[in-house]
Write an enzyme that holds these catalytic residues in place. Structure first.
Site, PDB file in Angstrom:
ATOM      1  N   GLY A  12       0.788  -1.221   0.000  1.00  0.00           N
ATOM      2  CA  GLY A  12       0.000   0.000   0.000  1.00  0.00           C
ATOM      3  C   GLY A  12       0.825   1.280   0.000  1.00  0.00           C
ATOM      4  N   SER A  13       2.050   1.215  -0.531  1.00  0.00           N
ATOM      5  CA  SER A  13       2.867   2.439  -0.495  1.00  0.00           C
ATOM      6  C   SER A  13       2.284   3.524  -1.401  1.00  0.00           C
ATOM      7  CB  SER A  13       4.317   2.130  -0.865  1.00  0.00           C
ATOM      8  OG  SER A  13       4.439   1.773  -2.223  1.00  0.00           O
ATOM      9  N   MET A  98      -4.353  -6.492  -6.715  1.00  0.00           N
ATOM     10  CA  MET A  98      -3.890  -7.540  -7.630  1.00  0.00           C
ATOM     11  C   MET A  98      -5.015  -8.514  -7.978  1.00  0.00           C
ATOM     12  SD  MET A  98      -0.995  -6.272  -8.046  1.00  0.00           S
ATOM     13  CE  MET A  98       0.110  -7.385  -8.893  1.00  0.00           C
ATOM     14  N   HIS A 117       0.211   1.147 -13.022  1.00  0.00           N
ATOM     15  CA  HIS A 117       0.848  -0.083 -13.478  1.00  0.00           C
ATOM     16  C   HIS A 117       2.352   0.172 -13.609  1.00  0.00           C
ATOM     17  CE1 HIS A 117       1.199  -3.935 -15.488  1.00  0.00           C
ATOM     18  NE2 HIS A 117       1.993  -3.353 -16.364  1.00  0.00           N
ATOM     19  N   GLN A 181       8.909   6.793  -8.224  1.00  0.00           N
ATOM     20  CA  GLN A 181       8.237   7.679  -9.187  1.00  0.00           C
ATOM     21  C   GLN A 181       6.724   7.498  -9.142  1.00  0.00           C
ATOM     22  OE1 GLN A 181       9.791  10.125 -10.986  1.00  0.00           O
ATOM     23  NE2 GLN A 181      11.455   9.501  -9.627  1.00  0.00           N
TER      24      GLN A 181
HETATM   25  C1  GAR Z   1       3.109  -1.026  -7.512  1.00  0.00           C
HETATM   26  O1  GAR Z   1       4.357  -1.104  -8.144  1.00  0.00           O
HETATM   27  C2  GAR Z   1       2.001  -0.994  -8.554  1.00  0.00           C
HETATM   28  O2  GAR Z   1       2.337  -0.270  -9.696  1.00  0.00           O
HETATM   29  C3  GAR Z   1       1.850  -2.451  -8.856  1.00  0.00           C
HETATM   30  O3  GAR Z   1       1.967  -3.101  -7.621  1.00  0.00           O
HETATM   31  C4  GAR Z   1       2.798  -2.317  -6.773  1.00  0.00           C
HETATM   32  C5  GAR Z   1       2.033  -2.067  -5.488  1.00  0.00           C
HETATM   33  O4  GAR Z   1       2.835  -1.451  -4.532  1.00  0.00           O
HETATM   34  N1  GAR Z   1       0.598  -2.719  -9.476  1.00  0.00           N
HETATM   35  C6  GAR Z   1       0.425  -3.692 -10.364  1.00  0.00           C
HETATM   36  O5  GAR Z   1       1.297  -4.456 -10.711  1.00  0.00           O
HETATM   37  C7  GAR Z   1      -0.978  -3.791 -10.932  1.00  0.00           C
HETATM   38  N2  GAR Z   1      -0.980  -4.530 -12.132  1.00  0.00           N
HETATM   39  P1  GAR Z   1       2.174  -0.754  -3.272  1.00  0.00           P
HETATM   40  O6  GAR Z   1       1.230  -1.770  -2.639  1.00  0.00           O
HETATM   41  O7  GAR Z   1       3.336  -0.473  -2.377  1.00  0.00           O
HETATM   42  O8  GAR Z   1       1.475   0.490  -3.729  1.00  0.00           O
END
Ligand code: GAR
Length: 197
Positions: A12-13, A98, A117, A181
């Site tokens: 969830g960052s 996801m 993405h 980014q």
């Molecule tokens: C992020 O890199 C996002 O772009 C990716 O999952 C990560 C979640 O990180 N999303 C996907 O791959 C969707 N197809 P987070 O939980 O720290 O925000």
């Protein structure tokens, strides 16, 4: 008040970056918008702890409890729509959620369903984007914020960020560079969407 519901599955960052931007930039006053809830399909999603600590309502809807993708998405819609205010449909922000969404779900939130993405779409839709970019010999990689349409990781592009792929990069190193980014472009893109809504 326009309510935002953020969907997560993990760390969830990106959600944290959105929450911080909403606070620091006072989205409530500026756009009449607030992050009303953070929803996860996984109870163990780390991001839920942060949201709770910020006093944001959290909800967990485990997908395993549903017989079909359609049934899960229907329940998710019902949960999300509970945050609508009169005349103000919810903005749905996918932040590392996801799950592949059904066409009916995507259609219901058309124009107000955003995703981030970790690639420069239309390159590398799907999973393992960083390793695939490295394997393809890309010199640049990045992230894309887009409106969600029925086709996975497609849809009108709202923002992109580009980072270099450095010699010897591992997927994890590249992911970290891209993620930093993502934390900049996602709040900007959501703010821009709110401004023009
Ligand atoms: C992020 O890199 C996002 O772009 C990716 O999952 C990560 C979640 O990180 N999303 C996907 O791959 C969707 N197809 P987070 O939980 O720290 O925000």
């Amino acid at each position: 008040m326009k309510n935002i519901v953020i969907l997560i599955s993990g760390a969830g960052s990106n959600m944290q970056a959105l929450v911080r931007a909403a606070q620091q930039e006072n989205w409530q006053q500026r756009y009449g918008a607030r992050i009303a809830a953070v929803v996860s399909n996984k109870a163990e999603a780390k991001g839920l702890e942060f949201a709770r600590a910020q006093g944001i309502t959290t909800e967990v809807l485990p997908h395993q409890g549903f017989a079909s993708r359609e049934a899960f998405d229907q329940a998710l819609s019902a949960l999300i729509d509970g945050y609508a205010t009169p005349g103000q449909p919810v903005l749905v922000v996918l932040a590392g959620f996801m799950r592949i969404l059904t066409p009916a779900f995507v259609e219901r939130y058309a124009g107000r369903l955003l995703n981030i993405h970790p690639s420069l779409l239309p390159a590398f839709a799907g999973l393992h984007t960083h390793q695939r970019a490295i394997d393809a010999g890309c010199k640049f990689a990045g992230a894309t914020v887009h409106l969600v349409t029925a086709e996975l990781d497609h849809g009108p592009i709202l923002a992109q960020a580009v980072v270099p792929v450095l010699p010897g990069d591992s997927a994890a190193q590249l992911a970290e560079r891209v993620l930093s980014q993502e934390h900049l472009i996602y709040p900007r893109a959501v703010a821009h969407w709110l401004q023009s809504a």
